[in-house]
Structure formats: C-alpha cells, structure tokens
Enzyme design. Sequence first.
Site, mmCIF file in Angstrom:
data_model
loop_
_atom_site.group_PDB
_atom_site.id
_atom_site.type_symbol
_atom_site.label_atom_id
_atom_site.label_comp_id
_atom_site.label_asym_id
_atom_site.label_seq_id
_atom_site.Cartn_x
_atom_site.Cartn_y
_atom_site.Cartn_z
ATOM 1 N N GLY A 81 0.941 -1.316 -0.109
ATOM 2 C CA GLY A 81 0.054 -0.022 -0.050
ATOM 3 C C GLY A 81 0.829 1.214 0.112
ATOM 4 C CB ALA A 92 16.313 10.074 1.234
ATOM 5 N NE ARG A 148 -2.121 -5.412 -0.838
ATOM 6 C CZ ARG A 148 -1.415 -4.994 0.006
ATOM 7 N NH1 ARG A 148 -0.110 -5.162 0.252
ATOM 8 N NH2 ARG A 148 -1.741 -4.020 0.934
ATOM 9 C CG ASP A 179 5.099 -8.583 7.887
ATOM 10 O OD1 ASP A 179 6.496 -8.487 8.395
ATOM 11 O OD2 ASP A 179 4.678 -9.625 7.615
ATOM 12 C CB THR A 201 3.164 0.222 6.489
ATOM 13 O OG1 THR A 201 1.885 -0.122 6.903
ATOM 14 C CG2 THR A 201 4.035 -0.086 7.705
ATOM 15 C CG ASP A 203 -1.312 -0.857 8.424
ATOM 16 O OD1 ASP A 203 -2.243 0.135 8.350
ATOM 17 O OD2 ASP A 203 -1.114 -1.848 7.729
ATOM 18 C CG ASP A 205 2.202 -3.465 10.253
ATOM 19 O OD1 ASP A 205 2.924 -2.744 9.789
ATOM 20 O OD2 ASP A 205 1.370 -4.232 9.640
ATOM 21 N NE ARG A 230 -14.789 14.319 20.504
ATOM 22 C CZ ARG A 230 -14.762 13.684 21.769
ATOM 23 N NH1 ARG A 230 -15.394 12.616 21.498
ATOM 24 N NH2 ARG A 230 -15.126 14.339 22.592
ATOM 25 N NE ARG A 247 -2.317 -5.731 6.932
ATOM 26 C CZ ARG A 247 -1.309 -6.415 6.374
ATOM 27 N NH1 ARG A 247 -0.227 -6.044 6.162
ATOM 28 N NH2 ARG A 247 -1.402 -7.831 6.321
#
Length: 326
Positions: A81, A92, A148, A179, A201, A203, A205, A230, A247
């Site tokens: 993603g 960089a 992917r 990952d 990512t 996430d 994670d 809100r 995820r």
Amino acid sequence: IVSVVDINNPEEIRSDNFKSADVAIEFTTPATAFDNYMQCFAAGVPVGDPSLISAHPRVFHPIYEGGIFFMRRIGVLTSGGDSPGMNAAVMAVAKSARYYGMSLIGIKRGYNGTLCRSHHIEDDMVELDLDTILDIADQPGTYLRTARCLDFIRPEMRVHAANNIREMGIEGVVVIGGDGSYHGAMGLCELGIPCVGIPGTIDNDLAYTEMTLGYDTAVNSCIDDIRAIRATSRSHDRPGVVEVMGRHCGDIALKAAAGSGAEICLVPEVPWSIQEAADRLSRLIDMGNPRATVVVAEGAWDAMQPADWRRYLIENGAKGIHEDDP
C-alpha cells in the site's frame, strides 16, 4: 571482446593480465580465500558469473576502495500500500546514490517490475535522475507506482526476478514498504541480491522501528476526521462510532483516539466484548455525555469475544432483525 581471468587461478591472479581484465570469473570451484576477492576489488575488476559477461561486464559487483565496498548501480522500489513519505524516501535514496557515484534504477509497480513482463523495459525499470526526483519529493502517493505481486510468492518467479535484476546490472535493492514487502526482500537476499528496507506503511506494524513512513500523517488525518464527526455528535447529542485503518495493529486507533479526545478505543491487542463496550457507553450517557465517540481499529474485531449479536440487538429493542437472518 571481453578479457577475463579465473579468480581461483593463482598464476592468473599474479599475472600482468589481471589488472587489465574486464571481469574475474569463477571457472573452477568457488573461491574460499577472501584475499582473492579483495585483490579483484582493489584492482577494479568485478567478480561475475560467466553468463553475465555479454551483457554488462563491468557493473555487476562492488568496487573496493579505501576499505569500503561501493556498488556501481542500485535499484529502488515501493511495494504494498502507498503511504505518505514514499517519494521523499526515494529522493533520499537518489541523493545518497549521487553522493556515492552510483546510478539509480527505479523499479516500477513494486516487485512486478522485477519480473519485466511489460512490452517495453521502460515500463518496468527506469533510470532515475536526481533533478526529476527532487520535483516529486513533496507529492503524495508514490512516483514509482505500487502494486501487490502474488506471483512473487512462487520460488521460480523470485529466481526469475533475481536474474532480471542482475542482467540490469543492479547490485542491490532498496525496498520501501511494509511487512509483505520485507518478505519479498528476504527472498531476494536468499538468492544473493542484497536488500535494504525502509519501513513504509501507515499501520506502524513493524516492531523493529519506532515509526514507519506514513504513520504520523495517517494519525493526524484521522484526528481531523474524528474531530469533525465529534462536532456533528455534539450538535445532535448522539454517540459516534469511527473505524480506522491499521490492519492487525491498533496504533492508529490509539493515537487518534487520544489526540481527538474520544472516550472509548477498541484495538486488536486488547480482548473486549460487545457487552463491555455497550456498558461503558451507557455509563457515559448516564453521566451526561450522550455524544461520546468510539474509535475502533479495523483489526479489533479479531479480539472481540464471541457474541450472538443478533440476539443482543433484539433483546435491546432493535427492529427488523431476526435470529434466523443470514
């Protein structure tokens, strides 16, 4: 015509022909003496595979200079993603490549580009110019595109990709992704292609880095959206439930809930039940807060205790729901 020497032949290593050779080849058994390799690198003679001579005889292996190995050409790809900061990371890498005198190849659409299945090689790999990269550094998304690549799971396709990388003269690959992207990089490393990973990512994670590319932007975007929700909740005195991405990691939900003042946060790392969440929300309403916000991480449902939600809704007055509904 390419002149070669056998890296495992002591006489050739000591001969005058050695320093003028285009490439040193292991024609015999693999060399066990690291000094042989050091002599090759010191003389600027790359160590290569015989099948690669005809393509790019002098670009396949590092240059040894001043006790440091320098690669001549590296590749960079973005996989999985897309996340904010990927273009800045590519910039960089381009700056570092320019500083060390290396050419940089951009591999398009993640690992799909390594398989070279397009009609034109430019649609899979392209040489990146620093001036072009500087222009796209602050753009969202990823300039190299991403996708992917399920075919990369197959061992034979990874071998095909590694061969394509070598044929392009790429000596190492910088992988920007999460990952799944790192699993692909591990596959290339096992086939002799050195890889460096930049965690990209939203996430967050990946346990071996403090913060991944895109995570901070994702959190701040969620905070802005939750605050807007809100505001509507306050206007109508109604609670709101907001589900955020992440995820199997609850970092976005937790930080966004804390930053926006949400009253309840459900994350996959902490088991929870519908009854517990409902009781807590009911207590808030009874205490005079009918506009509470519940932030739910997308993976939190895996941590939810089993519940007959149809019966629960029916018992609490929900209309139009039957226990035998699919």
